[in-house]
Design a protein around this motif. Structure first.
Motif, PDB file in Angstrom:
ATOM      1  N   GLU A  49      18.853 -87.854 -50.301  1.00 18.06           N
ATOM      2  CA  GLU A  49      19.407 -88.732 -49.256  1.00 18.06           C
ATOM      3  C   GLU A  49      18.636 -88.574 -47.950  1.00 18.06           C
ATOM      4  OE1 GLU A  49      24.092 -89.250 -50.443  1.00 18.06           O
ATOM      5  OE2 GLU A  49      23.496 -87.397 -49.458  1.00 18.06           O
ATOM      6  N   SER A  55      22.384 -93.184 -48.433  1.00 14.38           N
ATOM      7  CA  SER A  55      23.547 -92.456 -48.960  1.00 14.38           C
ATOM      8  C   SER A  55      23.681 -92.837 -50.431  1.00 14.38           C
ATOM      9  CB  SER A  55      24.823 -92.845 -48.213  1.00 14.38           C
ATOM     10  OG  SER A  55      24.771 -92.382 -46.881  1.00 14.38           O
ATOM     11  N   ILE A  56      23.757 -91.840 -51.288  1.00 16.76           N
ATOM     12  CA  ILE A  56      23.899 -92.099 -52.726  1.00 16.76           C
ATOM     13  C   ILE A  56      25.387 -92.015 -53.079  1.00 16.76           C
ATOM     14  CG2 ILE A  56      23.267 -91.358 -55.056  1.00 16.76           C
ATOM     15  CD1 ILE A  56      20.761 -90.048 -53.835  1.00 16.76           C
ATOM     16  N   PRO A  57      26.015 -93.132 -53.413  1.00 12.02           N
ATOM     17  CA  PRO A  57      27.450 -93.079 -53.728  1.00 12.02           C
ATOM     18  C   PRO A  57      27.729 -92.195 -54.949  1.00 12.02           C
ATOM     19  CG  PRO A  57      26.714 -95.350 -53.428  1.00 12.02           C
ATOM     20  CD  PRO A  57      25.485 -94.498 -53.510  1.00 12.02           C
ATOM     21  N   LEU A  58      28.831 -91.460 -54.890  1.00  3.81           N
ATOM     22  CA  LEU A  58      29.188 -90.601 -56.022  1.00  3.81           C
ATOM     23  C   LEU A  58      29.441 -91.437 -57.277  1.00  3.81           C
ATOM     24  CD1 LEU A  58      31.646 -88.014 -54.394  1.00  3.81           C
ATOM     25  CD2 LEU A  58      29.176 -87.858 -54.675  1.00  3.81           C
ATOM     26  N   ASN A  59      29.843 -92.699 -57.071  1.00  4.75           N
ATOM     27  CA  ASN A  59      30.168 -93.559 -58.222  1.00  4.75           C
ATOM     28  C   ASN A  59      28.982 -93.744 -59.176  1.00  4.75           C
ATOM     29  OD1 ASN A  59      31.059 -94.366 -55.543  1.00  4.75           O
ATOM     30  ND2 ASN A  59      32.603 -95.582 -56.610  1.00  4.75           N
TER      31      ASN A  59
ATOM     32  N   GLU B 150      33.357 -97.725 -53.052  1.00  4.83           N
ATOM     33  CA  GLU B 150      32.152 -96.893 -53.084  1.00  4.83           C
ATOM     34  C   GLU B 150      32.500 -95.575 -52.384  1.00  4.83           C
ATOM     35  OE1 GLU B 150      28.498 -99.067 -52.205  1.00  4.83           O
ATOM     36  OE2 GLU B 150      27.986 -97.446 -50.822  1.00  4.83           O
ATOM     37  N   VAL B 151      32.037 -94.461 -52.941  1.00  3.89           N
ATOM     38  CA  VAL B 151      32.410 -93.150 -52.398  1.00  3.89           C
ATOM     39  C   VAL B 151      31.156 -92.386 -51.969  1.00  3.89           C
ATOM     40  CG1 VAL B 151      33.662 -91.009 -52.827  1.00  3.89           C
ATOM     41  CG2 VAL B 151      34.332 -93.105 -54.031  1.00  3.89           C
ATOM     42  N   VAL B 152      31.148 -91.965 -50.711  1.00  2.00           N
ATOM     43  CA  VAL B 152      29.998 -91.234 -50.172  1.00  2.00           C
ATOM     44  C   VAL B 152      30.495 -89.933 -49.549  1.00  2.00           C
ATOM     45  CG1 VAL B 152      28.245 -91.278 -48.346  1.00  2.00           C
ATOM     46  CG2 VAL B 152      28.642 -93.318 -49.749  1.00  2.00           C
ATOM     47  N   ARG B 153      29.793 -88.837 -49.874  1.00  2.00           N
ATOM     48  CA  ARG B 153      30.135 -87.540 -49.259  1.00  2.00           C
ATOM     49  C   ARG B 153      29.329 -87.346 -47.987  1.00  2.00           C
ATOM     50  NH1 ARG B 153      29.786 -82.253 -52.573  1.00  2.00           N
ATOM     51  NH2 ARG B 153      27.726 -82.345 -51.682  1.00  2.00           N
ATOM     52  N   ARG B 165      25.590 -91.604 -41.699  1.00  4.31           N
ATOM     53  CA  ARG B 165      26.007 -92.387 -42.879  1.00  4.31           C
ATOM     54  C   ARG B 165      26.760 -93.653 -42.462  1.00  4.31           C
ATOM     55  NH1 ARG B 165      25.152 -89.355 -47.523  1.00  4.31           N
ATOM     56  NH2 ARG B 165      24.532 -87.221 -47.061  1.00  4.31           N
TER      57      ARG B 165
END
Lengths: 81, 396
Positions: A49, A55-59, B150-153, B165
């Motif tokens: 990243e 940002s790489i989505p966890l999905n 969509e999920v971002v940490r 982000r």
């Protein structure tokens, strides 16, 4: 537009530290071949990243099994940014 | 290939780490003596890992309320509120939580886990983005997995990384929900909530704060970190649990958004779970009364936290970054952690063993949680047990 080859090369650079000397190819499996645990996988994502400013989505993670899968996902996200 | 092949790796890891000794995740509490003491393996044991922050599990008013509801309304509701109806106690508890937090409405869930699962799987939709602190609880991750956003940490407690982000999202940041915790459960550190609230406003995003470990613990009135940081107005959703400071089981989400009432109809973890039993609701209500009058309990809790943190720091142990009722002792390795955990239990002290990947940074830690009900002698006994460990080299 980033080329796939360029993203693949940079992805391999990110992964090299975790590969313990194993050669990396498109088909190298992240978990089965490199033996990454979940903490290492998250470290790799953070490094990727930073390098690609995405940002790489966890999905997307369940569909990422190989180095090539990861590079393709990264390329899509770089192009979308 | 069989259904259970992938469990063999787990079995091998368990054997390697734990051998044939006491299994940390299989402790049987043979008899509960009080909020802070039990018989474990035939021995009186100080409970220093139960999240019973205000020590209300044996509060006479809570016991009496639970007993009365049990006798009058029976042992359970036997179904969801959507199917079986709402008991008066459910509605009263929701109203009392709304009053306490100064919010328009509240939904009560059957567990804290289900509160996060329900809200995060239902509120953010396919076009939305959820930004979660990397150290968030599993229920937050699982809620996101069940949902369609969509999920971002973002890096734990890093306002800079969160800002980066949000900027990457551009106009989509207005469809973002930021999720943080008041006190993080493993290391006991607070979120930098004032900065995060400002960032949320700046980007037009929404903010959810899980006050599971900070309810009754932080803030003058015990409403949690948002109260302590003076940013309650910036918080869209307050999530919490009854299973820590309130001493029972259940969870809730409170909000000023009128749409929260609609969430009930779309929220599968609410619709398809049996509602909390009458005795649980009654004891939660009584505990909320105690919490609201609980400035003295909070003072005792924090006195205990400062005392144990100071004693362990003086022993030279590596601890979590700030004083809190969660005192985490960092171990050099899982093997050292397991040996230390067993030695503590043998000395009559129960704490939580946290192994990778549950511990932040992939390490291993012994997690103590303090209670207002701990006596000074009990805190000293816990500190003494750690001193013995440190002296024997079993803790760094």
């Amino acid at each position: 537009m980033a080329t796939y080859e360029d993203v693949l090369a940079q992805t391999c650079e990110v992964l090299a530290r975790f590969a313990k000397g194993q050669p990396l190819t498109e088909g190298t499996r992240l978990l089965a071949d490199l033996g990454l645990d979940s903490v290492q996988a998250m470290e790799i994502l953070l490094e990727a990243e930073e390098r690609f400013d995405i940002s790489i989505p966890l999905n997307v993670l369940p569909s990422v099994r190989t180095v090539g899968d990861l590079a393709r996902r990264v390329q899509q996200l770089v192009d979308r940014a | 290939m069989s259904l259970f092949d992938r469990f063999q790796q787990l079995a091998a890891a368990r054997q390697t780490l734990l051998g044939d000794g006491a299994v940390p995740f299989g402790v049987v509490v043979e008899k509960v003596l009080s909020a802070t003491e039990a018989i474990v393996d035939g021995r009186p044991t100080i409970l220093a890992g139960t999240n019973n922050y205000l020590g209300l599990t044996f509060d006479p008013a809570c016991l009496e309320a639970a007993r009365g509801a049990l006798l009058e309304q029976g042992t359970g509701t036997t179904g969801s509120r959507m199917a079986n109806g709402t008991f008066a106690g459910h509605a009263a508890l929701e109203q009392e939580l709304s009053d306490f937090f100064g919010r328009r409405s509240t939904i009560v869930f059957s567990a804290g886990y289900l509160a996060n699962l329900g809200i995060l799987s239902t509120v953010p939709g396919p076009d939305d983005v959820v930004l979660i602190d990397a150290d968030c609880h599993a229920s937050i991750y699982d809620g996101c997995r069940l949902g369609s956003a969509e999920v971002v940490r973002f890096r734990h407690n890093s306002v800079t990384d969160l800002d980066k982000r949000l900027r990457r999202l551009g106009a989509r940041s207005r469809r973002a929900m930021i999720v943080v915790e008041g006190l993080y459960s493993m290391l006991g550190d607070r979120a930098p909530l004032a900065e995060i609230a400002a960032l949320t406003r700046h980007h037009g995003a929404s903010l959810l704060v899980d006050e599971a470990h900070s309810l009754g613990v932080l803030g003058e009135q015990g409403r949690g970190l948002a109260e302590e940081a003076g940013v309650e107005d910036a918080v869209d959703f307050v999530v919490g649990t009854f299973s820590k400071s309130l001493g029972t089981i259940g969870g809730f989400c409170a909000s000023d958004h009128p749409e929260l009432e609609l969430v009930r109809y779309a929220c599968r973890p609410y619709v398809f779970t049996a509602s909390p039993s009458p005795s649980v609701v009654a004891s939660a209500r009584a505990a909320l009364v105690a919490l609201r009058a609980g400035a003295g309990l909070r003072r005792r809790l924090w006195d205990n936290a400062h005392h144990l943190y100071g004693r362990l720091r003086d022993l030279g142990l590596a601890l979590g970054p700030e004083v809190s009722p969660i005192v985490a002792v960092l171990m050099a390795s899982p093997e050292q952690g397991i040996a230390a955990w067993r030695a503590l239990l043998a000395r009559g002290v129960y704490v939580n063993l946290v192994l990778p990947p549950a511990a932040p940074t992939g390490g291993c830690l012994l997690r103590c949680s303090l209670s207002a009900a701990h006596t000074r002698d009990q805190i000293e006994a816990v500190a003494e047990a750690f001193r013995s460990l440190a002296a024997s080299g079993a803790a760094r």
